[in-house]
Design a protein around this motif. Structure first.
Motif, PDB file in Angstrom:
ATOM      1  N   VAL A 199       3.028   0.993  10.925  1.00 46.88           N
ATOM      2  CA  VAL A 199       2.319   1.294  12.177  1.00 46.88           C
ATOM      3  C   VAL A 199       2.995   0.567  13.334  1.00 46.88           C
ATOM      4  CG1 VAL A 199       0.160   0.896  13.439  1.00 46.88           C
ATOM      5  CG2 VAL A 199       0.092   1.903  11.159  1.00 46.88           C
ATOM      6  N   PHE A 251       6.619   2.113  13.899  1.00 45.74           N
ATOM      7  CA  PHE A 251       6.627   3.482  14.401  1.00 45.74           C
ATOM      8  C   PHE A 251       5.929   3.607  15.760  1.00 45.74           C
ATOM      9  CE2 PHE A 251       5.035   7.881  14.594  1.00 45.74           C
ATOM     10  CZ  PHE A 251       6.221   8.561  14.431  1.00 45.74           C
ATOM     11  N   TYR A 252       4.714   3.092  15.872  1.00 50.56           N
ATOM     12  CA  TYR A 252       3.942   3.308  17.094  1.00 50.56           C
ATOM     13  C   TYR A 252       4.203   2.268  18.178  1.00 50.56           C
ATOM     14  CZ  TYR A 252       1.310   6.924  14.732  1.00 50.56           C
ATOM     15  OH  TYR A 252       0.971   8.075  14.082  1.00 50.56           O
ATOM     16  N   LEU A 253       4.360   1.025  17.795  1.00 45.64           N
ATOM     17  CA  LEU A 253       4.502  -0.005  18.813  1.00 45.64           C
ATOM     18  C   LEU A 253       5.948  -0.258  19.207  1.00 45.64           C
ATOM     19  CD1 LEU A 253       1.745  -2.463  17.550  1.00 45.64           C
ATOM     20  CD2 LEU A 253       1.567  -0.624  19.229  1.00 45.64           C
ATOM     21  N   ASP A 290       8.299   2.139  18.546  1.00 41.59           N
ATOM     22  CA  ASP A 290       8.819   3.475  18.814  1.00 41.59           C
ATOM     23  C   ASP A 290      10.108   3.777  18.055  1.00 41.59           C
ATOM     24  OD1 ASP A 290       8.323   5.885  20.046  1.00 41.59           O
ATOM     25  OD2 ASP A 290       9.621   5.436  21.760  1.00 41.59           O
ATOM     26  N   CYS A 348      12.392   3.485  10.278  1.00 39.60           N
ATOM     27  CA  CYS A 348      11.319   2.759   9.579  1.00 39.60           C
ATOM     28  C   CYS A 348      11.589   2.743   8.079  1.00 39.60           C
ATOM     29  CB  CYS A 348       9.961   3.409   9.847  1.00 39.60           C
ATOM     30  SG  CYS A 348       9.393   3.300  11.553  1.00 39.60           S
ATOM     31  N   LYS A 384       5.641   8.144   5.876  1.00 42.23           N
ATOM     32  CA  LYS A 384       4.635   9.080   6.380  1.00 42.23           C
ATOM     33  C   LYS A 384       3.278   8.836   5.740  1.00 42.23           C
ATOM     34  CE  LYS A 384       7.820  12.860   7.419  1.00 42.23           C
ATOM     35  NZ  LYS A 384       8.206  14.243   7.060  1.00 42.23           N
ATOM     36  N   LEU A 421       1.806   5.637   7.153  1.00 43.42           N
ATOM     37  CA  LEU A 421       1.327   5.879   8.517  1.00 43.42           C
ATOM     38  C   LEU A 421      -0.007   6.608   8.487  1.00 43.42           C
ATOM     39  CD1 LEU A 421       4.526   6.946  10.498  1.00 43.42           C
ATOM     40  CD2 LEU A 421       3.079   4.960  10.952  1.00 43.42           C
ATOM     41  N   ARG A 430      -3.428   5.073   9.907  1.00 47.44           N
ATOM     42  CA  ARG A 430      -4.217   5.761  10.945  1.00 47.44           C
ATOM     43  C   ARG A 430      -5.646   5.988  10.486  1.00 47.44           C
ATOM     44  NH1 ARG A 430       0.574   8.995  11.692  1.00 47.44           N
ATOM     45  NH2 ARG A 430      -0.324  10.488  10.236  1.00 47.44           N
TER      46      ARG A 430
END
Length: 173
Positions: free
Chosen positions: A127, A130-132, A134, A140, A152, A155, A159
């Protein structure tokens, strides 16, 4: 100037190029380590990572791979720190207080940070990457040493865990 050029110049011994490389990647690296370990425990690990980068940079064969290589080193350092901490007896959880005069947006951000920090390490790691930070799914996967499909699924699980926690806390979707 591109990261690849800075890496090559750093490998040739140019200190200014290495300083530029550190300036470009210090904040993302610090954010990753801080998200994985917490603010109070991250500074030493970030320094350990940069020391490992200085030592290992001459052996990096493909300068294009610098970001995944950097975060792979960071991942190992975080894992080692967590392993060391889990081996020590628990002294009690650290709790940071939040004053009543803090704005709702700050409270919401604090809730998100706390929720991400409460995720299991495997989900938290992907997380954050990937999200913070980018990073791509492929980066990843390379950093974590796992297939893209596993990234995947982690993630997705992360989520779902965050969504469930926010729902329990009464945050609107």
């Amino acid at each position: 100037m591109t990261d690849e050029l800075l890496v090559v110049r750093s490998q040739l011994g140019e200190r200014d190029a290495f300083a530029d490389l550190v300036r470009a990647w210090h904040d993302p690296l610090t954010n990753y380590v801080r998200r994985m370990l917490g603010a109070g425990r991250s500074d030493d690990v970030v320094q350990e990572v940069w020391l490992a980068v200085v030592r290992g940079l001459p052996r990096l064969r493909d300068p294009v791979r610098f970001p995944p290589w950097l975060f792979s080193i960071a991942r190992r350092a975080v894992t080692n720190r967590l392993r060391d901490e889990y081996a020590r007896p628990e002294l009690g959880a650290e709790v940071e207080g939040v004053g009543p005069d803090i704005d709702d947006a700050v409270l919401d951000r604090a809730a998100v940070v706390a929720s991400v920090g409460a995720l299991p390490v495997r989900e938290r790691e992907v997380v954050v990457l990937f999200y913070l930070l980018d990073l791509s799914l492929e980066s990843c996967a390379e950093i974590c040493g796992i297939p893209v499909g596993t990234v995947k699924s982690r993630l997705s699980r992360g989520r779902r865990m965050l969504r469930d926690e926010f729902t329990q806390k009464g945050f609107a979707r």
